[in-house]
Design a protein around this motif. Structure first.
Motif, mmCIF file in Angstrom:
data_model
loop_
_atom_site.group_PDB
_atom_site.id
_atom_site.type_symbol
_atom_site.label_atom_id
_atom_site.label_comp_id
_atom_site.label_asym_id
_atom_site.label_seq_id
_atom_site.Cartn_x
_atom_site.Cartn_y
_atom_site.Cartn_z
ATOM 1 N N ASN A 40 40.363 32.271 56.238
ATOM 2 C CA ASN A 40 39.717 32.569 54.967
ATOM 3 C C ASN A 40 38.596 33.573 55.192
ATOM 4 O O ASN A 40 38.378 34.037 56.313
ATOM 5 C CB ASN A 40 39.203 31.287 54.296
ATOM 6 C CG ASN A 40 38.241 30.535 55.181
ATOM 7 O OD1 ASN A 40 37.446 31.124 55.909
ATOM 8 N ND2 ASN A 40 38.300 29.222 55.145
ATOM 9 N N LYS A 176 42.413 33.167 42.628
ATOM 10 C CA LYS A 176 42.261 31.753 42.986
ATOM 11 C C LYS A 176 43.283 31.400 44.059
ATOM 12 O O LYS A 176 44.393 30.973 43.761
ATOM 13 C CB LYS A 176 42.430 30.871 41.757
ATOM 14 C CG LYS A 176 41.358 31.122 40.733
ATOM 15 C CD LYS A 176 41.457 30.177 39.567
ATOM 16 C CE LYS A 176 40.576 30.590 38.460
ATOM 17 N NZ LYS A 176 39.345 30.180 38.277
ATOM 18 N N ASN A 177 42.899 31.583 45.308
ATOM 19 C CA ASN A 177 43.758 31.231 46.427
ATOM 20 C C ASN A 177 42.914 30.611 47.540
ATOM 21 O O ASN A 177 41.679 30.620 47.478
ATOM 22 C CB ASN A 177 44.537 32.457 46.932
ATOM 23 C CG ASN A 177 43.620 33.612 47.284
ATOM 24 O OD1 ASN A 177 42.537 33.420 47.831
ATOM 25 N ND2 ASN A 177 44.051 34.827 46.971
ATOM 26 N N LYS A 178 43.570 30.066 48.563
ATOM 27 C CA LYS A 178 42.870 29.397 49.663
ATOM 28 C C LYS A 178 41.905 30.333 50.377
ATOM 29 O O LYS A 178 40.830 29.929 50.801
ATOM 30 C CB LYS A 178 43.880 28.851 50.672
ATOM 31 C CG LYS A 178 44.516 27.542 50.279
ATOM 32 C CD LYS A 178 45.508 27.066 51.323
ATOM 33 C CE LYS A 178 44.868 26.966 52.682
ATOM 34 N NZ LYS A 178 45.736 26.458 53.731
#
Length: 194
Positions: A40, A176-178
């Motif tokens: 991330n 909106k993702n990890k």
């Protein structure tokens, strides 16, 4: 003085006052090394520097001890990173409620779980073409889950391992993702009971 520094000073004063005026102290001081993990925006670009924590047990009824805690951590970017070739310091402030468990058959082990909130502030220092310093900052926040285990070395000293999961609240327009919303940090450290 920034609100982050003011918050740390206020919490330190409160914990110190609680320790001075109680004979049966319920205060722990912790020093940890944070390790960002996962794929991330933090795990790719930052390395751990230090994480300081304070815990106050307001209810010591075995087998569950309840309390409040606050951690303040510092991460630094990897200057060799081509994405961020300038200095970036990231501070993470994490107030939370926690429960620590006592196990009769394993008296030296103390697993814990905590729920709270994380405030993350990234400050960058860069230079323009005229060698003028440019400072920028960005703040995000989100829910925090903390899982940990402490191992008593003595009556006062303990080692600990913790895992923090932070779910970032994303602004509109941010995918909106990890990669953008999930932060995972391991912490290895020492603690002292006052």
């Amino acid at each position: 003085m920034t609100s982050f520094k003011q918050s740390i000073i206020i919490v330190l004063i409160l914990f110190y006052s609680a320790n001075v005026f109680t004979q049966d102290s319920r205060l722990n001081l912790e020093v940890n090394y944070p390790i960002p993990i996962d794929d991330n925006f933090i795990g790719r670009s930052f390395k751990g520097f230090i994480d300081l924590g304070l815990k106050y047990h307001f209810s010591k009824v075995k087998p569950i001890n309840l309390g409040v805690s606050i951690n303040a951590g510092l991460l630094k970017n990897n200057k060799d990173d081509r994405i961020q070739p300038f200095d970036v310091n990231m501070t993470i402030l994490q107030p939370r409620l926690f429960a620590e468990f006592s196990i009769k058959s394993l008296t030296k082990f103390h697993p814990s779980v905590g729920f709270g909130y994380s405030f993350i502030s990234a400050k960058a220092r860069n230079f323009d073409n005229f060698n003028t310093q440019i400072n920028t900052s960005e703040n995000v926040n989100g829910f925090n889950l903390n899982l940990g285990i402490a191992l008593d070395v003595s009556e006062k000293l303990f080692t600990q391992f913790q895992y923090d999961f932070i779910k970032i609240n994303l602004d509109k327009g941010v995918p909106k993702n990890k990669y953008n919303s999930n932060v995972n940090i391991l912490k290895i450290g020492l603690g002292y009971r006052f």
